[in-house]
Structures are given as C-alpha cells and as structure tokens.
Design a protein around this motif. Structure first.
Motif, PDB file in Angstrom:
ATOM      1  N   SER A 199       0.815  -1.211   0.000  1.00 17.49           N
ATOM      2  CA  SER A 199       0.000   0.000   0.000  1.00 17.49           C
ATOM      3  C   SER A 199       0.852   1.266   0.000  1.00 17.49           C
ATOM      4  CB  SER A 199      -0.973  -0.006   1.183  1.00 17.49           C
ATOM      5  OG  SER A 199      -0.273  -0.042   2.408  1.00 17.49           O
ATOM      6  N   GLY A 200       2.090   1.162   0.448  1.00 19.52           N
ATOM      7  CA  GLY A 200       2.979   2.322   0.436  1.00 19.52           C
ATOM      8  C   GLY A 200       3.203   2.862  -0.967  1.00 19.52           C
ATOM      9  N   HIS A 241       2.185   6.604  -2.134  1.00 19.35           N
ATOM     10  CA  HIS A 241       3.173   7.511  -2.736  1.00 19.35           C
ATOM     11  C   HIS A 241       2.712   7.997  -4.108  1.00 19.35           C
ATOM     12  CE1 HIS A 241       6.892   8.726  -4.778  1.00 19.35           C
ATOM     13  NE2 HIS A 241       7.198   9.202  -3.576  1.00 19.35           N
ATOM     14  N   ALA A 242       2.238   7.098  -4.931  1.00 18.66           N
ATOM     15  CA  ALA A 242       1.791   7.480  -6.272  1.00 18.66           C
ATOM     16  C   ALA A 242       0.606   8.443  -6.189  1.00 18.66           C
ATOM     17  CB  ALA A 242       1.410   6.242  -7.072  1.00 18.66           C
ATOM     18  N   SER A 243      -0.314   8.161  -5.291  1.00 18.05           N
ATOM     19  CA  SER A 243      -1.474   9.028  -5.112  1.00 18.05           C
ATOM     20  C   SER A 243      -1.051  10.413  -4.626  1.00 18.05           C
ATOM     21  CB  SER A 243      -2.447   8.387  -4.110  1.00 18.05           C
ATOM     22  OG  SER A 243      -3.500   9.251  -3.817  1.00 18.05           O
ATOM     23  N   ALA A 244      -0.109  10.448  -3.702  1.00 21.95           N
ATOM     24  CA  ALA A 244       0.379  11.731  -3.190  1.00 21.95           C
ATOM     25  C   ALA A 244       1.039  12.550  -4.292  1.00 21.95           C
ATOM     26  CB  ALA A 244       1.349  11.502  -2.041  1.00 21.95           C
ATOM     27  N   GLU A 245       1.776  11.881  -5.150  1.00 25.51           N
ATOM     28  CA  GLU A 245       2.405  12.576  -6.278  1.00 25.51           C
ATOM     29  C   GLU A 245       1.330  13.138  -7.217  1.00 25.51           C
ATOM     30  OE1 GLU A 245       5.800  12.925  -7.390  1.00 25.51           O
ATOM     31  OE2 GLU A 245       6.262  12.467  -5.294  1.00 25.51           O
ATOM     32  N   TYR A 246       0.346  12.325  -7.538  1.00 25.75           N
ATOM     33  CA  TYR A 246      -0.692  12.722  -8.489  1.00 25.75           C
ATOM     34  C   TYR A 246      -1.538  13.880  -7.950  1.00 25.75           C
ATOM     35  CZ  TYR A 246      -4.622  12.410 -11.704  1.00 25.75           C
ATOM     36  OH  TYR A 246      -5.600  12.701 -12.623  1.00 25.75           O
ATOM     37  N   TYR A 247      -1.937  13.764  -6.680  1.00 26.36           N
ATOM     38  CA  TYR A 247      -2.820  14.770  -6.088  1.00 26.36           C
ATOM     39  C   TYR A 247      -2.057  15.896  -5.388  1.00 26.36           C
ATOM     40  CZ  TYR A 247      -6.757  11.726  -7.066  1.00 26.36           C
ATOM     41  OH  TYR A 247      -7.704  10.967  -7.699  1.00 26.36           O
ATOM     42  N   ASN A 261       4.248  15.874   4.478  1.00 23.65           N
ATOM     43  CA  ASN A 261       3.987  15.491   5.867  1.00 23.65           C
ATOM     44  C   ASN A 261       2.739  14.616   5.990  1.00 23.65           C
ATOM     45  OD1 ASN A 261       2.430  17.851   5.253  1.00 23.65           O
ATOM     46  ND2 ASN A 261       2.122  18.213   7.429  1.00 23.65           N
ATOM     47  N   ILE A 262       1.736  14.883   5.170  1.00 24.51           N
ATOM     48  CA  ILE A 262       0.520  14.058   5.184  1.00 24.51           C
ATOM     49  C   ILE A 262       0.824  12.687   4.609  1.00 24.51           C
ATOM     50  CG2 ILE A 262      -1.805  13.801   4.213  1.00 24.51           C
ATOM     51  CD1 ILE A 262      -2.057  16.865   4.433  1.00 24.51           C
ATOM     52  N   MET A 263       1.577  12.653   3.511  1.00 20.98           N
ATOM     53  CA  MET A 263       1.947  11.372   2.915  1.00 20.98           C
ATOM     54  C   MET A 263       2.744  10.529   3.911  1.00 20.98           C
ATOM     55  SD  MET A 263       4.383  10.434  -0.337  1.00 20.98           S
ATOM     56  CE  MET A 263       5.827  11.010   0.534  1.00 20.98           C
ATOM     57  N   HIS A 264       3.676  11.132   4.606  1.00 16.80           N
ATOM     58  CA  HIS A 264       4.496  10.385   5.570  1.00 16.80           C
ATOM     59  C   HIS A 264       3.639   9.844   6.716  1.00 16.80           C
ATOM     60  CE1 HIS A 264       8.314  10.991   3.645  1.00 16.80           C
ATOM     61  NE2 HIS A 264       8.087  12.288   3.558  1.00 16.80           N
ATOM     62  N   ILE A 288       0.757   2.358   7.802  1.00 16.46           N
ATOM     63  CA  ILE A 288       0.962   0.982   7.325  1.00 16.46           C
ATOM     64  C   ILE A 288       1.577   0.146   8.444  1.00 16.46           C
ATOM     65  CG2 ILE A 288       2.170  -0.500   5.673  1.00 16.46           C
ATOM     66  CD1 ILE A 288       2.146   1.937   3.744  1.00 16.46           C
ATOM     67  N   TYR A 289       2.551   0.710   9.113  1.00 13.77           N
ATOM     68  CA  TYR A 289       3.207   0.005  10.227  1.00 13.77           C
ATOM     69  C   TYR A 289       2.194  -0.293  11.324  1.00 13.77           C
ATOM     70  CZ  TYR A 289       6.312  -0.765  14.209  1.00 13.77           C
ATOM     71  OH  TYR A 289       6.933  -1.278  15.310  1.00 13.77           O
TER      72      TYR A 289
END
Length: 70
Positions: free
Chosen positions: A12-13, A17-23, A28-31, A37-38
């Motif tokens: 899912s990571g 990441h791909a979604s964060a790049e696209y949108y 900080n939200i992506m991290h 996930i952990y």
C-alpha cells in the motif's frame, strides 16, 4: 514462527506515494499515511493472535469492515 503480512497491506505504500504525487499531497501528510501501514500491520498481527486466525483472514476482515463504513 513466521508472520505473514498480506501483500496489499505491505504494498500500500506504493499506492500512497503514487497518489500523493498525483494529487500533490503535502509530504507530511503522505508520511503520516505511510506510518499508518506500520500501525495497521501491527494491528493485524495482534488481532490474528487474539482471535487465533491467519493474518490474511484478519486483513480481509478489516478491509471489509472499512469498506462497509464508507
């Protein structure tokens, strides 16, 4: 003595990441999403232990629960 983490949980990571790049999601939200996930994986392991179920079944159950709430 091997714990199995379902692939869609572990992978899912990449989707986050791909979604964060696209949108253009702030880093900080992506991290924070990636940290989840952990936490989610630990929750799956703990619930599987408590309910004496395979981690794959627990992950599927959690996914169905989340989908039904949305």
């Amino acid at each position: 003595d091997i714990l199995y983490a379902p692939d869609y949980v572990v992978n899912s990571g990449g989707l986050i990441h791909a979604s964060a790049e696209y949108y253009k999601t702030p880093a900080n939200i992506m991290h924070e999403q990636l940290k989840n996930i952990y936490r989610s994986t630990l929750d799956i392991f703990e619930r599987a232990r408590k309910e004496n179920l395979p981690t794959s079944e627990v992950a599927d159950m959690i996914a169905r629960e989340k989908i039904s709430r949305s």
